[in-house]
Write an enzyme that holds these catalytic residues in place. Structure first.
Site, PDB file in Angstrom:
ATOM      1  N   LYS A   1      39.818  51.993  36.812  1.00 26.40           N
ATOM      2  CA  LYS A   1      39.932  50.529  36.816  1.00 26.40           C
ATOM      3  C   LYS A   1      39.724  50.032  35.394  1.00 26.40           C
ATOM      4  O   LYS A   1      38.713  50.338  34.765  1.00 26.40           O
ATOM      5  CB  LYS A   1      38.885  49.937  37.755  1.00 26.40           C
ATOM      6  CG  LYS A   1      38.864  48.419  37.760  1.00 26.40           C
ATOM      7  CD  LYS A   1      37.889  47.880  38.789  1.00 26.40           C
ATOM      8  CE  LYS A   1      37.805  46.374  38.728  1.00 26.40           C
ATOM      9  NZ  LYS A   1      36.858  45.850  39.721  1.00 26.40           N
TER      10      LYS A   1
ATOM     11  N   LYS B   1      44.040  50.724  38.850  1.00 26.09           N
ATOM     12  CA  LYS B   1      44.077  49.266  38.884  1.00 26.09           C
ATOM     13  C   LYS B   1      43.937  48.696  37.481  1.00 26.09           C
ATOM     14  O   LYS B   1      43.051  49.135  36.758  1.00 26.09           O
ATOM     15  CB  LYS B   1      42.916  48.783  39.752  1.00 26.09           C
ATOM     16  CG  LYS B   1      42.766  47.290  39.808  1.00 26.09           C
ATOM     17  CD  LYS B   1      41.552  46.936  40.586  1.00 26.09           C
ATOM     18  CE  LYS B   1      41.345  45.444  40.440  1.00 26.09           C
ATOM     19  NZ  LYS B   1      40.078  45.023  40.930  1.00 26.09           N
TER      20      LYS B   1
HETATM   21  C1  PBG Z   1      35.504  43.436  41.594  1.00 26.95           C
HETATM   22  C2  PBG Z   1      36.971  43.345  41.784  1.00 26.95           C
HETATM   23  C3  PBG Z   1      37.883  42.672  40.967  1.00 26.95           C
HETATM   24  C4  PBG Z   1      39.131  42.818  41.568  1.00 26.95           C
HETATM   25  C5  PBG Z   1      38.971  43.582  42.724  1.00 26.95           C
HETATM   26  N1  PBG Z   1      37.620  43.909  42.819  1.00 26.95           N
HETATM   27  C6  PBG Z   1      37.689  41.818  39.781  1.00 26.95           C
HETATM   28  C7  PBG Z   1      37.010  42.296  38.586  1.00 26.95           C
HETATM   29  O1  PBG Z   1      36.772  43.477  38.363  1.00 26.95           O
HETATM   30  O2  PBG Z   1      36.680  41.397  37.812  1.00 26.95           O
HETATM   31  C8  PBG Z   1      40.429  42.254  41.029  1.00 26.95           C
HETATM   32  C9  PBG Z   1      41.565  42.161  41.974  1.00 26.95           C
HETATM   33  C10 PBG Z   1      42.682  41.300  41.529  1.00 26.95           C
HETATM   34  O3  PBG Z   1      42.750  40.828  40.375  1.00 26.95           O
HETATM   35  O4  PBG Z   1      43.571  41.067  42.365  1.00 26.95           O
HETATM   36  N2  PBG Z   1      34.802  43.248  42.783  1.00 26.95           N
END
Ligand code: PBG
Length: 323
Positions: free
Chosen positions: A196, A249
């Site tokens: 991520k 991601k």
């Molecule tokens: C954190 C989380 C995020 C997303 C999914 N889980 C945001 C982040 O890391 O700030 C992002 C998903 C998206 O942008 O659609 N709980």
């Protein structure tokens, strides 16, 4: 390879039926995971400004949505919770009667066949918006993963079908795995947000989940967008710690990473088509600058072509209606 004019690659493109016969990649309803944002209250449906067609829903409305999702043939949803109160240790995240825990119970009662995935993180639950405990300027690793494991266990006890840690702290998959196993959940899968990235594409999500950090950013735990060897090390680590499905991601700017992960580990691999990717297509579509539906399908099939087995996407319902 033979040469032109013997070889004419256009021959197999002349008719739709022929194109269909030699098509290599497909989107299936079974590939889709639909994200939902649960908020306190009753009969609440707040559209997220930067994500047209996406709503914050109260539990009753979430259940209705799940019934529709299931009818459309989408097998799975992922839940994000926005609690009534936030504090500096994110207590709402591991409260057995927290918003996600109650939502899981309500959904499993009405739509038991739906695969309910829960996002495990603290950022929606902390007053400072960080994914873990903060001491001074540091987002602390080891104390935070203890809380994430507690959160995962309460999700399991509520009836979640898959646990999805999204924090990117070290060692969290192992601790969650051990905690689940020690409590009789040894058959409950973990889908880890394994690679991520610290991405600008999460902007609209942070509106939807009200999880924008009040100071600093997430670069001390999420990955540097410039790296991909490191992504393989992250994914390998999560697999060793017990992840059953690994996720990359965001998706669109990281198709190369999806391909490397799939080719290296041969694991069930998920791609998160994140909020900013959705918002860009919606915005350009609404302006008449692109054909929204066409670009949506092209984008999603590109993730399959890159090697994704599963796609988390806010387009899931639109795609399912088209398929
Ligand atoms: C954190 C989380 C995020 C997303 C999914 N889980 C945001 C982040 O890391 O700030 C992002 C998903 C998206 O942008 O659609 N709980």
């Amino acid at each position: 390879m033979s040469e032109f004019p013997v070889t004419r690659l256009r021959r197999l493109r002349m008719k739709e039926a022929l194109r269909g016969m030699v098509r290599e990649n497909f989107l299936r309803k079974e590939d889709l995971i639909y994200p939902l944002f649960v908020v306190p209250g009753k009969k609440v449906r707040n559209e997220v400004k930067s994500m047209p067609g996406v709503f914050q829903l109260s539990i009753d409305e979430t259940v209705r949505e799940c019934v529709e999702v299931r009818k459309l043939g989408i097998p799975s949803i992922i839940l994000f919770g926005i609690p009534e109160h936030k504090d500096d240790v994110g207590s709402g995240a591991y409260d057995e009667h927290g918003i996600v825990q109650e939502a899981v119970r309500a959904i499993k009662k009405e739509v038991s066949e739906l695969v309910v995935i829960t996002d495990v993180c603290l950022c929606e639950y902390t007053s400072h918006g960080h994914c873990g405990i903060v001491k001074g300027n540091e987002i602390v690793n080891d104390a935070s993963i203890e809380l994430l494991a507690k959160e995962a266990l309460t999700h399991a006890q509520a009836g979640a079908d898959i646990i999805a840690p999204s924090d990117m702290f070290d060692g969290r998959v192992q601790l969650i795995r051990e905690t689940l196993d020690d409590n009789g959940f040894d058959n409950l899968p973990i889908m880890s947000y394994a690679a991520k990235y610290a991405s600008g594409f999460y902007g609209p999500f942070r509106d939807a989940a009200q999880s924008t950090p009040q100071f600093g950013d997430r670069r001390s735990h999420q990955m540097d967008p410039a790296n991909s060897d490191e992504a393989l090390r992250e994914v390998e680590q999560d697999i060793l710690e017990g992840a059953d499905i690994v996720m990359v991601k965001p998706a669109l700017s990281y198709l190369d990473v999806i391909r490397r992960v799939k080719d290296t580990f041969h694991m069930p691999t998920a791609a998160y088509n994140v909020s900013g990717e959705y918002a860009m297509i919606k915005a350009a579509g609404r302006n008449g600058w692109i054909d929204e539906e066409r670009v949506m399908m092209e984008t999603l099939v590109s993730m399959k072509r890159a090697g994704a087995d599963l796609i988390l996407t806010y387009f899931a319902k639109d795609v399912a209606k088209k398929l």
